[in-house]
Design a protein around this motif. Structure first.
Motif, PDB file in Angstrom:
ATOM      1  N   ALA A 149       0.724  -1.127  -0.013  1.00  0.00           N
ATOM      2  CA  ALA A 149       0.078   0.030   0.034  1.00  0.00           C
ATOM      3  C   ALA A 149       0.700   1.283  -0.207  1.00  0.00           C
ATOM      4  O   ALA A 149       2.011   1.274   0.364  1.00  0.00           O
ATOM      5  N   ALA A 150       0.302   2.301  -0.557  1.00  0.00           N
ATOM      6  CA  ALA A 150       0.892   3.909  -0.400  1.00  0.00           C
ATOM      7  C   ALA A 150      -0.098   4.702   0.355  1.00  0.00           C
ATOM      8  O   ALA A 150      -1.308   4.587   0.440  1.00  0.00           O
ATOM      9  N   LEU A 151       0.600   5.398   1.327  1.00  0.00           N
ATOM     10  CA  LEU A 151       0.007   6.211   2.074  1.00  0.00           C
ATOM     11  C   LEU A 151       0.261   7.881   1.640  1.00  0.00           C
ATOM     12  O   LEU A 151       1.693   8.199   1.804  1.00  0.00           O
ATOM     13  N   PRO A 189       0.841  16.448   1.205  1.00  0.00           N
ATOM     14  CA  PRO A 189       1.479  16.821  -0.315  1.00  0.00           C
ATOM     15  C   PRO A 189       2.885  16.901  -0.436  1.00  0.00           C
ATOM     16  O   PRO A 189       3.642  17.351   0.241  1.00  0.00           O
ATOM     17  N   GLY A 190       3.201  16.169  -1.518  1.00  0.00           N
ATOM     18  CA  GLY A 190       4.846  15.888  -1.662  1.00  0.00           C
ATOM     19  C   GLY A 190       5.462  14.612  -0.969  1.00  0.00           C
ATOM     20  O   GLY A 190       6.659  14.356  -1.367  1.00  0.00           O
ATOM     21  N   MET A 191       4.668  14.167   0.021  1.00  0.00           N
ATOM     22  CA  MET A 191       5.131  12.897   0.535  1.00  0.00           C
ATOM     23  C   MET A 191       4.512  11.834   0.720  1.00  0.00           C
ATOM     24  O   MET A 191       3.254  11.921   1.196  1.00  0.00           O
ATOM     25  N   THR A 192       4.789  10.671  -0.045  1.00  0.00           N
ATOM     26  CA  THR A 192       4.094   9.595   0.089  1.00  0.00           C
ATOM     27  C   THR A 192       5.131   8.451   0.452  1.00  0.00           C
ATOM     28  O   THR A 192       6.161   8.313   0.196  1.00  0.00           O
ATOM     29  N   VAL A 193       4.576   7.520   1.314  1.00  0.00           N
ATOM     30  CA  VAL A 193       5.201   6.402   1.685  1.00  0.00           C
ATOM     31  C   VAL A 193       4.685   5.086   1.353  1.00  0.00           C
ATOM     32  O   VAL A 193       3.202   4.946   1.067  1.00  0.00           O
ATOM     33  N   LYS A 194       5.377   3.882   1.312  1.00  0.00           N
ATOM     34  CA  LYS A 194       4.796   2.609   0.648  1.00  0.00           C
ATOM     35  C   LYS A 194       5.398   1.680   1.680  1.00  0.00           C
ATOM     36  O   LYS A 194       6.246   1.682   2.221  1.00  0.00           O
ATOM     37  N   GLY A 195       4.397   0.743   1.729  1.00  0.00           N
ATOM     38  CA  GLY A 195       4.715  -0.725   2.542  1.00  0.00           C
ATOM     39  C   GLY A 195       4.089  -0.253   3.876  1.00  0.00           C
ATOM     40  O   GLY A 195       4.243   0.778   4.543  1.00  0.00           O
ATOM     41  N   ALA A 212       4.748   6.194   9.834  1.00  0.00           N
ATOM     42  CA  ALA A 212       3.901   7.447   9.469  1.00  0.00           C
ATOM     43  C   ALA A 212       2.704   7.873  10.449  1.00  0.00           C
ATOM     44  O   ALA A 212       2.612   9.065  10.666  1.00  0.00           O
ATOM     45  N   PHE A 213       2.059   6.931  10.621  1.00  0.00           N
ATOM     46  CA  PHE A 213       0.878   7.085  11.588  1.00  0.00           C
ATOM     47  C   PHE A 213       1.324   7.479  12.808  1.00  0.00           C
ATOM     48  O   PHE A 213       0.766   8.284  13.557  1.00  0.00           O
ATOM     49  N   MET A 214       2.488   6.789  13.382  1.00  0.00           N
ATOM     50  CA  MET A 214       2.765   7.136  14.589  1.00  0.00           C
ATOM     51  C   MET A 214       3.406   8.725  14.689  1.00  0.00           C
ATOM     52  O   MET A 214       3.140   9.428  15.604  1.00  0.00           O
ATOM     53  N   ALA A 215       3.975   9.078  13.556  1.00  0.00           N
ATOM     54  CA  ALA A 215       4.820  10.274  13.394  1.00  0.00           C
ATOM     55  C   ALA A 215       3.591  11.344  13.268  1.00  0.00           C
ATOM     56  O   ALA A 215       3.661  12.368  13.946  1.00  0.00           O
ATOM     57  N   ILE A 216       2.484  10.973  12.801  1.00  0.00           N
ATOM     58  CA  ILE A 216       1.248  11.840  12.807  1.00  0.00           C
ATOM     59  C   ILE A 216       0.621  12.086  14.018  1.00  0.00           C
ATOM     60  O   ILE A 216       0.251  13.327  14.658  1.00  0.00           O
ATOM     61  N   ALA A 217       0.655  10.969  14.812  1.00  0.00           N
ATOM     62  CA  ALA A 217      -0.069  11.172  16.299  1.00  0.00           C
ATOM     63  C   ALA A 217       0.970  11.985  17.130  1.00  0.00           C
ATOM     64  O   ALA A 217       0.258  12.768  17.904  1.00  0.00           O
ATOM     65  N   ASP A 218       2.329  11.776  16.874  1.00  0.00           N
ATOM     66  CA  ASP A 218       3.035  12.606  17.708  1.00  0.00           C
ATOM     67  C   ASP A 218       2.984  14.116  17.292  1.00  0.00           C
ATOM     68  O   ASP A 218       3.008  15.114  18.023  1.00  0.00           O
ATOM     69  N   ASP A 246      -4.101   5.221   0.328  1.00  0.00           N
ATOM     70  CA  ASP A 246      -4.881   6.003   1.223  1.00  0.00           C
ATOM     71  C   ASP A 246      -4.363   7.330   0.951  1.00  0.00           C
ATOM     72  O   ASP A 246      -3.298   7.963   1.294  1.00  0.00           O
ATOM     73  N   ASN A 247      -5.343   8.334   0.657  1.00  0.00           N
ATOM     74  CA  ASN A 247      -5.014   9.621   0.177  1.00  0.00           C
ATOM     75  C   ASN A 247      -6.281  10.650   0.813  1.00  0.00           C
ATOM     76  O   ASN A 247      -6.993  10.858   0.378  1.00  0.00           O
TER      77      ASN A 247
END
Length: 133
Positions: A33-35, A39-45, A52-58, A121-122
């Motif tokens: 999957a890709a998340l 804008p301008g930053m996508t992560v895969k796997g 990424a979700f952990m960093a977003i929560a922080d 996931d966008n």
């Protein structure tokens, strides 16, 4: 399309994100999957999506709440395009709660095991086009 199983899956994902239940959340993502993080930053796997979700929560001081709004599901060829409103609540710099509604786009794949898994996931949806102009 109130009866589509993806509505309940997305609700479970929103609950898992808000509760920081990343193991529960990752069961709904495909390995490849890709998340769109921003804008301008996508992560895969899955591993990178979890991080990424952990960093977003922080970033949101562990106070991000995600809920779903209006939703449309379009299915074809064992895939589904989900177009929906995603409602985000989070604290601003002074601690006041901000509420933002995004028009998100998600792609799910109906895997051979019968489960729907998110492949793209966008939460920014088509507003990504505004970022490039």
């Amino acid at each position: 399309m109130d009866s589509h199983p993806l509505k309940e899956i997305i609700k479970a994902c929103d609950t898992a994100i808000s509760a920081k239940a990343y193991d529960a959340l990752m069961q709904y993502y495909a390995d490849d999957a890709a998340l769109v993080v921003k804008p301008g930053m996508t992560v895969k796997g899955k591993d990178n999506i979890r991080k990424a979700f952990m960093a977003i929560a922080d970033y949101f001081q562990d106070r991000l709440v995600v809920e779903q709004g209006e939703m449309q599901v379009i299915e074809g060829a064992d895939n589904a395009l989900v177009i929906m409103e995603t409602v985000l609540r989070y604290p601003d710099a002074t601690g006041d709660i901000i509420e933002t509604t995004r028009r998100a786009t998600y792609v799910f794949r109906h895997d051979p095991d019968g489960e729907w898994r998110c492949t793209i996931d966008n939460s920014y949806g088509t507003s990504l086009l505004d970022q490039n102009g």
